[in-house]
Design an enzyme around this catalytic site. Structure first.
Site, short mmCIF file in Angstrom:
data_model
loop_
_atom_site.label_atom_id
_atom_site.label_comp_id
_atom_site.label_asym_id
_atom_site.label_seq_id
_atom_site.Cartn_x
_atom_site.Cartn_y
_atom_site.Cartn_z
CG LEU A 112 9.40 -17.20 -3.42
CD1 LEU A 112 9.21 -17.20 -1.90
CD2 LEU A 112 9.88 -15.81 -3.88
CG ASP A 163 -2.07 0.93 1.12
OD1 ASP A 163 -2.26 1.51 0.03
OD2 ASP A 163 -2.80 1.11 2.11
CG HIS A 168 0.00 1.89 -9.35
ND1 HIS A 168 -0.25 1.53 -8.05
CD2 HIS A 168 -1.08 2.60 -9.75
CE1 HIS A 168 -1.45 2.00 -7.68
NE2 HIS A 168 -1.96 2.65 -8.69
C1 FPP Z 1 -1.92 0.15 -3.36
O1 FPP Z 1 -1.45 1.47 -3.37
C2 FPP Z 1 -1.44 -0.55 -4.56
C3 FPP Z 1 -2.23 -1.15 -5.48
C4 FPP Z 1 -3.70 -1.23 -5.42
C5 FPP Z 1 -1.65 -1.78 -6.68
C6 FPP Z 1 -0.42 -2.55 -6.39
C7 FPP Z 1 0.14 -3.07 -7.63
C8 FPP Z 1 1.44 -3.16 -7.87
C9 FPP Z 1 2.49 -2.71 -6.93
C10 FPP Z 1 1.91 -3.74 -9.14
C11 FPP Z 1 1.39 -5.11 -9.40
C12 FPP Z 1 2.27 -5.78 -10.31
C13 FPP Z 1 2.20 -7.07 -10.69
C14 FPP Z 1 3.34 -7.67 -11.37
C15 FPP Z 1 1.01 -7.92 -10.47
P1 FPP Z 1 -2.52 2.62 -3.50
O2 FPP Z 1 -2.69 2.94 -4.93
O3 FPP Z 1 -3.78 2.23 -2.80
O4 FPP Z 1 -1.79 3.79 -2.74
P2 FPP Z 1 -2.47 4.94 -1.89
O5 FPP Z 1 -3.19 4.28 -0.74
O6 FPP Z 1 -1.31 5.76 -1.44
O7 FPP Z 1 -3.39 5.67 -2.81
#
Ligand code: FPP
Length: 253
Positions: free
Chosen positions: A144, A33, A50
């Site tokens: 893993l 997050d 992201h």
């Molecule tokens: C949460 O941060 C993050 C997500 C909902 C997306 C996470 C996805 C990735 C890190 C990449 C995934 C990659 C693969 C290879 C599957 P947020 O956007 O909720 O952050 P915020 O709370 O600060 O708004």
């Protein structure tokens, strides 16, 4: 009385070495997050957060391989994340192919097995293809397990298990007396994995957000204020060292 959860401050970046001979968690689950806030702090679009978050995944996987963890489950997209603006959802759905295009060979070389949990069939076809290729290409590995939770929601998963049990009872493949914890566990996406020992959430939010509700019954929780793109090998090690200092009692004394 309110219980304060002490955050581990990221200021102290002094490297503390992890004792690999002490018990490490077999299964680590992470709620990644803070990508959006990381980008906002820098005046960048959320997508940039992201993208940076993807780099963190590579660092954490490398460390998990080095420490010989069994399973790393990453919450990449929840069933609730569809509520985000379409442009952001579209961007996140492209990340698996971007990630795997550049990283699949390294995963193969590191003996990593890519897997997913969640409703795979509802993902865009291009996302499904990218992920399926990586699952197929790493199927022969036995190191893993890198498990992406994609379009995953724990309540939905449990509802599915209940429906499955009712179906099996109606078909007389089992009886009401056969319903026990194992009967539920073996109907979850995670049926092949041990339950998580350690659940990490980054970015200072202290909630579970519909992630592995059944499976984390006895997991140790680690919350850190560090935003996911800033979480790195050292922060990961800190969480593992913290875990090693816990006394797990599973309800005993
Ligand atoms: C949460 O941060 C993050 C997500 C909902 C997306 C996470 C996805 C990735 C890190 C990449 C995934 C990659 C693969 C290879 C599957 P947020 O956007 O909720 O952050 P915020 O709370 O600060 O708004």
């Amino acid at each position: 009385m309110a219980i304060r959860i002490p955050f581990l401050k990221s200021k102290n970046r002094k490297r503390s070495t992890i004792q690999t001979n002490e018990s490490l968690p077999g299964h680590v689950a992470i709620i990644m997050d803070g990508n959006g806030r990381w980008a906002k702090k820098r005046g960048l679009p959320r997508a940039a957060g992201h993208k940076e978050g993807m780099k963190t995944i590579k660092k954490i996987v490398k460390k998990a391989v080095e420490l010989k963890l069994n399973v790393l489950t990453l919450y990449a997209f929840s069933t609730e994340n569809w509520k985000r603006p379409k442009s952001e959802v579209d961007y996140i759905m492209k990340l698996p192919s971007e990630f795997l295009d550049t990283y699949l060979q390294e995963l193969i070389d590191n003996n990593v097995q890519v897997r997913t949990i969640g409703d795979f069939s509802a993902l865009p076809v291009h996302t499904q293809k990218a992920v399926q290729t990586s699952i197929d290409e790493t199927a022969q590995n036995d190191g893993l397990i890198l498990n992406f939770a994609l379009n995953y929601g724990s309540r939905n998963e449990i509802v599915g298990a209940v429906k499955d049990i009712v179906h099996d009872i109606e078909q007389q493949q089992m009886s009401k007396d056969d319903i026990n914890e194992e009967a539920i566990s073996e109907r979850l996406y995670t049926k092949d994995y041990e339950d998580p020992d350690l659940l990490i959430r980054t970015s200072g939010e202290i909630r579970i957000s519909n992630f592995l509700l059944w499976q984390i019954a006895y997991a140790e929780f680690y919350f850190t204020e560090v935003l996911w793109p800033d979480f790195d090998e050292i922060e990961f090690e800190k969480s593992l060292i913290d875990y090693q200092n816990r006394k797990r009692r599973y309800g005993g004394i």
